[in-house]
Design an enzyme around this catalytic site. Structure first.
Site, PDB file in Angstrom:
ATOM      1  N   HIS A 115      -6.847 -40.505   5.876  1.00  0.00           N
ATOM      2  CA  HIS A 115      -7.670 -41.370   5.166  1.00  0.00           C
ATOM      3  C   HIS A 115      -8.469 -42.065   5.980  1.00  0.00           C
ATOM      4  CE1 HIS A 115      -7.448 -45.607   3.501  1.00  0.00           C
ATOM      5  NE2 HIS A 115      -7.745 -44.778   2.284  1.00  0.00           N
ATOM      6  N   THR A 151      -8.521 -44.955   6.997  1.00  0.00           N
ATOM      7  CA  THR A 151      -7.961 -46.023   8.146  1.00  0.00           C
ATOM      8  C   THR A 151      -7.126 -45.267   9.349  1.00  0.00           C
ATOM      9  OG1 THR A 151      -5.906 -45.918   6.775  1.00  0.00           O
ATOM     10  CG2 THR A 151      -7.483 -47.888   6.337  1.00  0.00           C
ATOM     11  N   LYS A 152      -7.216 -43.838   9.153  1.00  0.00           N
ATOM     12  CA  LYS A 152      -6.396 -43.199  10.114  1.00  0.00           C
ATOM     13  C   LYS A 152      -7.366 -42.814  11.514  1.00  0.00           C
ATOM     14  CE  LYS A 152      -2.589 -43.176   7.836  1.00  0.00           C
ATOM     15  NZ  LYS A 152      -3.038 -44.095   6.655  1.00  0.00           N
ATOM     16  N   ASN A 153      -6.555 -42.386  12.521  1.00  0.00           N
ATOM     17  CA  ASN A 153      -7.400 -42.175  13.943  1.00  0.00           C
ATOM     18  C   ASN A 153      -8.155 -40.938  13.496  1.00  0.00           C
ATOM     19  OD1 ASN A 153      -5.019 -43.455  14.318  1.00  0.00           O
ATOM     20  ND2 ASN A 153      -4.658 -42.695  16.381  1.00  0.00           N
TER      21      ASN A 153
END
Length: 382
Positions: A182, A184-186
């Site tokens: 997603h 928002t992920k790294n």
């Protein structure tokens, strides 16, 4: 981004994403399982050390595939934390299982392994440890029991790409693991995920479920001359465009992790004084945890303080947010699940936890964030 605004999250791009998307278009295969899909899957298999990896259009989809592979059905129970995202429960509830919510540890905010052992029943089909903030959940208290009783362990590794615990990659420990890409992920493809398969006995069926319940993967390899409906499944395979985008991110995964860790360490170092004064608690990372700096969170003294600092930072143009509302307190959680004992730690942590902004490019803005946090507590003390 306005000069006066520091968002909670800002997706990172390496600069090669669009050229890879254009290459995917030139390849003439946009429906998925093309060169970029295979490149991403090979990267995951090498870096995680799993037997097989399959890209999915979300971590939710990967969890749903896991539920099907574990043959979850009505009457089964699935042990998981209440302090997690709804998908962790939904994937199993959709197949008729009952989520059994177990409390978390006050240090790592992960499942309390001893409480998991106490919650295991004859109906337990799956245990789902969540590696919160990329800090490994300790599976050792119940792994042997799970193996002995034929209980599947499915790691919710949504936060955990390139994180390790005692040298083992998170996502390589259970029978299956679900990752998120997603925004928002790294590492991100906007929306995206992957299922890591560590039990090779599940691999062949996983491909069938992934390909809408057909043996299309065998057909594409030339193993059969036509493909047909074999098993249950769904449309879990993402297209080549998000795979192309993700491929560019994977090429810089080590650099991304290194930079995030540097930001995390800056927060950790600069907030030590506030912790010593008793105003907040910094994250607890056990020795041997190779976390990936997915989240930097602090615990405030109470829920009121958390609400006040969120509003204070908002007025300063800084995005800081809380996290999960415990699932056992939600309408659906009460309808579909049950609690294994009291969840006092979960309720306490959820009320006090604050996530600070952490994204690549925030580095020159960190002094502003830290100064604002300090000003809030100076106001409190005054």
């Amino acid at each position: 981004m306005s000069a006066r605004e520091i968002p909670f999250n800002r997706p990172y791009v390496t600069g090669r994403e669009l050229s890879y998307v254009a290459e995917a278009h030139r390849n003439g295969q946009l429906a998925g399982n093309g060169p970029f899909t295979r490149r991403c899957q090979a990267w995951l298999e090498e870096r995680i050390g799993c037997y097989k990896a399959l890209l999915t259009h979300s971590c939710t989809a990967a969890l749903e595939m896991a539920a099907t592979l574990c043959e979850v059905q009505a009457g089964d129970e699935v042990i998981l934390p209440s302090f997690t995202f709804v998908s962790t429960a939904n994937a199993f509830v959709a197949r008729g299982a009952t989520p059994v919510f177990v409390d978390i540890r006050p240090d790592t905010l992960n499942l309390d392994g001893e409480l998991v052992v106490e919650a295991i029943s004859e109906r337990t089909k799956v245990i789902v440890p969540v590696h919160y903030a990329g800090v490994g959940c300790d599976l050792t208290p119940y792994q042997a029991i799970a193996r002995e009783r034929g209980i599947f362990v499915v790691e919710d590794a949504a936060h955990s790409i390139l994180a390790t615990d005692e040298g083992r990659s998170l996502g390589s420990i259970g029978d299956l693991a679900a990752f998120s890409f997603h925004e928002t992920k790294n590492l991100s493809s906007g929306q995206g995920g992957a299922l890591a398969i560590n039990d090779e006995r599940l691999a062949a069926r996983a491909e069938i479920i992934w390909q809408k319940g057909t043996n299309r993967s065998d057909f594409c390899r030339g193993a059969v001359d036509q493909y047909t409906w074999i098993d249950q499944g769904s449309s879990y395979l993402p297209g080549e465009i998000p795979a192309a985008f993700l491929s560019a991110q994977m090429e810089e995964a080590d650099l991304i992790t290194e930079r995030r860790l540097a930001i995390w360490q800056t927060y950790h170092r600069e907030l030590e004084g506030l912790e010593q004064r008793g105003w907040l608690r910094r994250p607890c990372v056990p020795e041997g945890s190779g976390h990936n700096a997915h989240i930097y969170h602090v615990l405030l003294s109470n829920a009121e303080a958390r609400t006040r600092i969120i509003e204070f930072l908002r007025r300063k143009g800084i995005g800081a947010v809380f996290h999960y509302v415990p699932l056992h307190t939600s309408p659906a959680g009460r309808r579909y699940g049950r609690e294994a004992g009291e969840l006092t730690v979960t309720e306490d942590i959820a009320a006090r936890l604050l996530r600070l902004p952490l994204w690549l490019g925030i580095e020159p803005l960190l002094p502003r964030v830290l100064r604002a946090v300090g000003e809030f507590f100076d106001t409190v003390e005054a």
